[in-house]
Design an enzyme around this catalytic site. Structure first.
Site, short mmCIF file in Angstrom:
data_model
loop_
_atom_site.label_atom_id
_atom_site.label_comp_id
_atom_site.label_asym_id
_atom_site.label_seq_id
_atom_site.Cartn_x
_atom_site.Cartn_y
_atom_site.Cartn_z
N ALA A 70 -1.67 -0.76 -8.87
CA ALA A 70 -2.61 -1.88 -9.14
C ALA A 70 -2.31 -2.87 -7.94
O ALA A 70 -1.81 -3.83 -8.23
CB ALA A 70 -2.32 -2.69 -10.33
N VAL A 71 -2.80 -2.44 -6.74
CA VAL A 71 -2.88 -3.28 -5.80
C VAL A 71 -3.63 -4.39 -5.56
O VAL A 71 -3.30 -5.50 -5.14
CB VAL A 71 -2.88 -2.50 -4.32
N GLY A 72 -4.91 -4.34 -6.42
CA GLY A 72 -5.84 -5.58 -6.55
C GLY A 72 -6.75 -5.50 -5.33
O GLY A 72 -7.30 -6.46 -5.00
N ASN A 124 -16.53 2.78 -2.43
CA ASN A 124 -15.51 2.91 -3.32
C ASN A 124 -16.28 2.21 -4.56
O ASN A 124 -16.41 1.09 -4.66
CB ASN A 124 -14.33 2.03 -3.18
N CYS A 127 -14.53 -0.33 -8.48
CA CYS A 127 -13.80 -1.73 -8.47
C CYS A 127 -14.61 -2.49 -9.68
O CYS A 127 -15.49 -2.24 -10.38
CB CYS A 127 -14.15 -2.54 -7.10
N GLY A 212 -1.55 11.23 -7.85
CA GLY A 212 -0.37 12.10 -7.55
C GLY A 212 -0.58 13.23 -8.27
O GLY A 212 -1.60 13.68 -8.86
N THR A 261 -1.17 9.98 -2.00
CA THR A 261 0.00 9.49 -2.68
C THR A 261 1.18 10.47 -1.78
O THR A 261 2.35 9.85 -1.76
CB THR A 261 0.00 9.84 -3.98
C1 FMN Z 1 -1.49 2.51 -3.46
C2 FMN Z 1 -2.89 3.20 -3.38
C3 FMN Z 1 -3.92 2.49 -2.99
C4 FMN Z 1 -5.23 2.75 -3.09
N1 FMN Z 1 -6.10 2.25 -2.57
C5 FMN Z 1 -7.53 2.91 -2.51
C6 FMN Z 1 -8.52 2.09 -1.97
O1 FMN Z 1 -8.37 0.87 -1.23
N2 FMN Z 1 -9.85 2.57 -2.11
C7 FMN Z 1 -10.00 3.55 -2.50
O2 FMN Z 1 -11.34 4.12 -2.65
N3 FMN Z 1 -9.14 4.47 -3.39
C8 FMN Z 1 -7.86 3.91 -2.96
N4 FMN Z 1 -6.67 4.58 -3.77
C9 FMN Z 1 -7.14 5.98 -4.22
C10 FMN Z 1 -7.00 7.16 -3.42
O3 FMN Z 1 -7.84 7.14 -2.10
C11 FMN Z 1 -7.08 8.69 -3.96
O4 FMN Z 1 -8.38 8.52 -4.39
C12 FMN Z 1 -6.12 8.86 -5.36
O5 FMN Z 1 -4.95 8.15 -5.09
C13 FMN Z 1 -6.08 10.22 -5.57
O6 FMN Z 1 -5.65 10.89 -4.60
P1 FMN Z 1 -3.63 11.11 -4.46
O7 FMN Z 1 -3.43 11.83 -5.61
O8 FMN Z 1 -3.72 12.21 -3.28
O9 FMN Z 1 -3.21 9.62 -4.10
C14 FMN Z 1 -5.38 4.36 -3.71
C15 FMN Z 1 -4.47 4.97 -4.05
C16 FMN Z 1 -3.07 4.45 -4.00
C17 FMN Z 1 -2.01 5.27 -4.64
#
Ligand code: FMN
Length: 300
Positions: A70-72, A124, A127, A212, A261
């Site tokens: 939850a980076v916000g 995105n 939000c 993940g 991830t």
């Molecule tokens: C730390 C972190 C920050 C993320 N920030 C964003 C973001 O700013 N915008 C967005 O559309 N998705 C964001 N995501 C989601 C990822 O782009 C992705 O859709 C999601 O993590 C699933 O893929 P993964 O399992 O390969 O991480 C974020 C994910 C993580 C773990």
């Protein structure tokens, strides 16, 4: 060797492995590093209208099967982004992720990135939505439809609609965004975690997004459902770490995949490892090109 070039809408990629939004993409330097390490394209961290610092720590917590975050939506805001990226050399391989609380914000952000020479945007839509009570923008179908249509009408950008899995009817959401050139599936799953000795939540914001390996089956289901229903270009994301994971997504209809991830655990060689593995699989299985397996398991 088999060809792994692909296309998403009218965007041609040398290879199908893309850096997902929000991971190791906070600066133009880190984005370039992914491209130089073999990513076919990259998505920026989501950019909003104004600078946001994000939530206080802890913003990330490991669970056995992935991460809670939850980076916000911490981000530098569009003015600083434009300043940093106006002379960025790899604009055609970069998809700019934007977020907003209403249609006007999305349209303004899209216009600003087009002005400096980007031609692709990822929306995105996950939000928090200020008008609705605690829901996400992406759950308001009328608003999603308007955001996508307005950006398509008012800019020449290629639009990727990144949909939230936090809905009961994903197909309705896909239909609401059908004017997009492609879907990105999926964003994180709403989740929480508990620390039993401090009796505190593991994230300062209580609720965060789960990503993940543990979410891969949910992402695969989303890709399958939306491809079966729409046949449109899909970029698969959620729990992809290896080339085998990537192949699963292609077989169910994804034309490219994103890695998020996994980059926190692997190093930048993950792009070439996944690409090499895809090529070898195609060769071993007797396919001459990636295109031959896209959607191969989905009867449409
Ligand atoms: C730390 C972190 C920050 C993320 N920030 C964003 C973001 O700013 N915008 C967005 O559309 N998705 C964001 N995501 C989601 C990822 O782009 C992705 O859709 C999601 O993590 C699933 O893929 P993964 O399992 O390969 O991480 C974020 C994910 C993580 C773990």
């Amino acid at each position: 060797m088999a060809s792994i070039t692909t296309s998403v809408g009218s965007f041609s990629l040398e290879n199908p492995v893309i850096l997902a939004s929000g991971i190791l993409d906070e600066t133009s330097g880190s984005i370039l590093r992914s491209l130089r390490s073999g990513a076919g394209a990259v998505v920026t961290k989501s950019i909003g209208i104004s600078e946001r610092k994000g939530y206080s720590t802890p913003v990330i917590s490991e669970v056995g099967t992935g991460l809670l975050n939850a980076v916000g939506l911490s981000n530098p805001g569009i003015d600083n982004f434009v300043e940093e990226y106006k002379s960025f050399p790899e604009k055609k391989k970069t998809i700019v992720s934007i977020f907003g609380g209403n249609v006007e914000e999305f349209v303004t952000l899209a216009g600003r990135i087009e002005e400096i020479g980007f031609d692709k945007v990822e929306l995105n839509l996950s939000c928090p939505h200020v008008k609705g009570v605690g829901s996400e923008v992406g759950q308001d179908l009328d608003m999603v439809e308007e955001i996508v249509s307005e950006i398509k009408n008012r800019t020449k950008l290629q639009v990727w609609a990144k949909l939230t899995p936090n809905v009961t009817d994903l197909i309705a959401l896909a239909k609401a965004s059908e004017k997009a050139d492609a879907y990105t599936l999926i964003n994180t799953l709403r989740a929480t975690g508990v620390e039993i000795y401090s009796r505190k939540f593991v994230l300062s914001n209580t609720i965060g997004g789960y990503s993940g390996p543990g979410i891969k089956p949910v992402a695969l289901r989303a890709v399958y459902d939306v491809y079966k229903e729409t046949g449109k270009s899909i970029v698969g994301v959620g729990g992809i770490t290896t080339w085998q994971d990537a192949i699963e997504f292609f077989l169910l209809g994804a034309r490219a995949i994103q890695i998020g991830t996994a980059l926190l655990y692997e190093d930048y060689s993950v792009y070439s490892k996944v690409n090499q593995g895809i090529k070898k699989y195609l060769d071993d299985e007797g396919f001459s090109k990636l295109e031959d397996i896209i959607g191969a398991m989905v009867a449409r």
